[in-house]
Design an enzyme around this catalytic site. Structure first.
Site, PDB file in Angstrom:
ATOM      1  NE  ARG A  16      -3.991  -1.845   2.440  1.00 45.72           N
ATOM      2  CZ  ARG A  16      -4.320  -2.381   3.625  1.00 45.72           C
ATOM      3  NH1 ARG A  16      -3.789  -1.891   4.748  1.00 45.72           N
ATOM      4  NH2 ARG A  16      -5.178  -3.372   3.701  1.00 45.72           N
TER       5      ARG A  16
ATOM      6  NE  ARG B  83      -5.395   2.475   3.557  1.00 53.31           N
ATOM      7  CZ  ARG B  83      -6.139   1.567   4.156  1.00 53.31           C
ATOM      8  NH1 ARG B  83      -7.449   1.686   4.122  1.00 53.31           N
ATOM      9  NH2 ARG B  83      -5.596   0.551   4.772  1.00 53.31           N
TER      10      ARG B  83
ATOM     11  NE  ARG C 182     -11.162   7.358  -2.735  1.00 47.35           N
ATOM     12  CZ  ARG C 182     -12.471   7.472  -2.867  1.00 47.35           C
ATOM     13  NH1 ARG C 182     -12.975   8.445  -3.636  1.00 47.35           N
ATOM     14  NH2 ARG C 182     -13.294   6.641  -2.255  1.00 47.35           N
TER      15      ARG C 182
ATOM     16  CG  ASP D  48      -9.113  -3.196  -4.476  1.00 50.46           C
ATOM     17  OD1 ASP D  48      -9.844  -4.206  -4.386  1.00 50.46           O
ATOM     18  OD2 ASP D  48      -8.773  -2.521  -3.495  1.00 50.46           O
TER      19      ASP D  48
ATOM     20  CE1 TYR E 297     -12.560  -7.707   1.760  1.00 52.29           C
ATOM     21  CE2 TYR E 297     -10.799  -8.909   0.661  1.00 52.29           C
ATOM     22  CZ  TYR E 297     -11.216  -7.948   1.569  1.00 52.29           C
ATOM     23  OH  TYR E 297     -10.281  -7.230   2.268  1.00 52.29           O
TER      24      TYR E 297
END
Length: 379
Positions: free
Chosen positions: A30, A34, A43, A81, A161
């Site tokens: 990552r 973010r 974003r 992703d 998921y």
């Protein structure tokens, strides 16, 4: 294949293959995302999956940490992703701010597989071509500065998921499938395995120079269930991807290293060591010396600082990073088969400067160790 710029820094590729390196390569999971102010600025203007599906934006985000940590990073990982595969299979996936991935219509019974996934084989170019375009564009824009990594989610993690509808504290719905619908579970896992293989091969052909398989929820399975519902598919992915790439007319494709990250599956180290993956990535709960004792074959280890240590004062980060490095380097005196990383991904509230301290410390201690070793060998 595009004609890509020559690679200037191949440290991570050499480390993955067990070849001599002048220092230990480093990147983190990552690292494009973010925690970076420049990412958050982008974003604000775009939906998460819109960024993934726009090659120019995905490429820009991938390059952000390379620019910020100029000269300290040894790899870039494409911004994407793991859940683009369920999307390609026909399922709706949303990224909800503050919550994470959400499937509004998850798989509840085996009948839902047929209802929601009418075509069990994905068309990688047609349905995931935006990732491939982003890889090719980024490979050119990197200009050979560092290698470019691609990735997929492992079949069990993707299935979890798809059945849970998002993250979970217990994953009881997904594990219930394994016990109540074992045949349907294997059918779904087989479908996802095929998608992972095709997607990884496509990523390499598009420009990825190393790839990683993320089994983020491996530790939710006990040893027997991991051996039944995860390991066979992880093993098959490595076998099939390597076999397919070995037939490529492009020489670069023949030796693309592969990494497996089975978070929490400490009990499966020996089994993972018997697969065709070149690198085994460790989470922060795993002791490198114990892991190394479980491996009968030469493998490169990746990891494994606890990401939360980056919340500590900078001196503490340096101390913990040195201790981590020493654990990995102890087995061969030089850490030749080590890729420095975190034991999981960056958190949204991490300070980017704390990560710089980690990168700088790895660079410092590994360079010192190599220099000391060279001096001793020259006497």
């Amino acid at each position: 294949m595009s004609t890509f710029p020559p690679l200037k820094n191949d440290l991570i590729l050499r480390a993955a293959r067990g070849q001599p390196t002048e220092r230990t390569p480093v990147w983190v999971m990552r690292q494009a995302g973010r925690y970076l102010p420049e990412f958050r600025k982008v974003r604000e203007q775009h939906d998460f999956f819109s960024m993934c599906r726009t090659p120019e934006i995905a490429s820009e985000i991938t390059l952000q940490p390379v620019r910020r940590y100029q000269g300290l990073l040894d790899a870039a990982i494409i911004f994407s992703d793991i859940l683009v595969i369920p999307q390609a299979l026909g399922m709706t996936v949303e990224m909800v701010p503050g919550k994470g991935p959400h499937f509004p219509d998850p798989l509840v019974t085996p009948e839902d597989i047929t209802r929601q996934i009418p075509h069990e084989k994905i068309d990688v170019v047609g349905q995931l071509g935006y990732v491939l375009e982003a890889l090719t564009l980024t490979r050119h824009q990197l200009n050979g500065e560092v290698p470019l990594l691609g990735f997929v989610g492992a079949p069990w993690t993707l299935m979890a998921y798809m059945v849970e509808g998002g993250g979970s504290k217990t994953f009881s719905k997904a594990k219930r499938w394994l016990y109540q619908y074992p045949e349907a579970s294997h059918r779904l896992l087989r479908m996802l395995t095929d998608a992972c293989v095709d997607f990884l091969v496509g990523q390499v052909k598009a420009g990825a120079q190393m790839v990683q398989v993320f089994d983020s929820w491996a530790g939710e399975l006990g040893p027997d269930d991991f051996t039944t519902f995860s390991l066979p598919y992880l093993k098959e992915i490595a076998q099939r991807v390597k076999a397919t790439l070995a037939t490529s007319s492009v020489a670069e494709h023949h030796h693309v290293p592969m990494t497996v990250f089975a978070k929490g599956a400490h009990y499966a180290i020996a089994q993972l060591g018997a697969t065709e993956y070149d690198v085994i990535s460790l989470d922060w709960t795993m002791d490198p010396s114990h892991v190394r004792s479980q491996l009968s074959t030469g493998k490169t280890l990746q990891g494994n600082l606890d990401p939360c240590i980056l919340f500590a004062p900078h001196d503490e980060i340096r101390q913990r990073t040195r201790a981590m490095f020493e654990q990995f380097s102890a087995w061969d005196g030089e850490g030749q088969r080590h890729i420095a990383n975190l034991g999981h991904g960056m958190h949204p509230d991490h300070d980017p400067e704390a990560l710089r301290v980690y990168f700088s410390t790895i660079r410092e201690v590994s360079t010192q160790l190599k220099a000391s070793s060279f001096a001793n060998n020259s006497k």
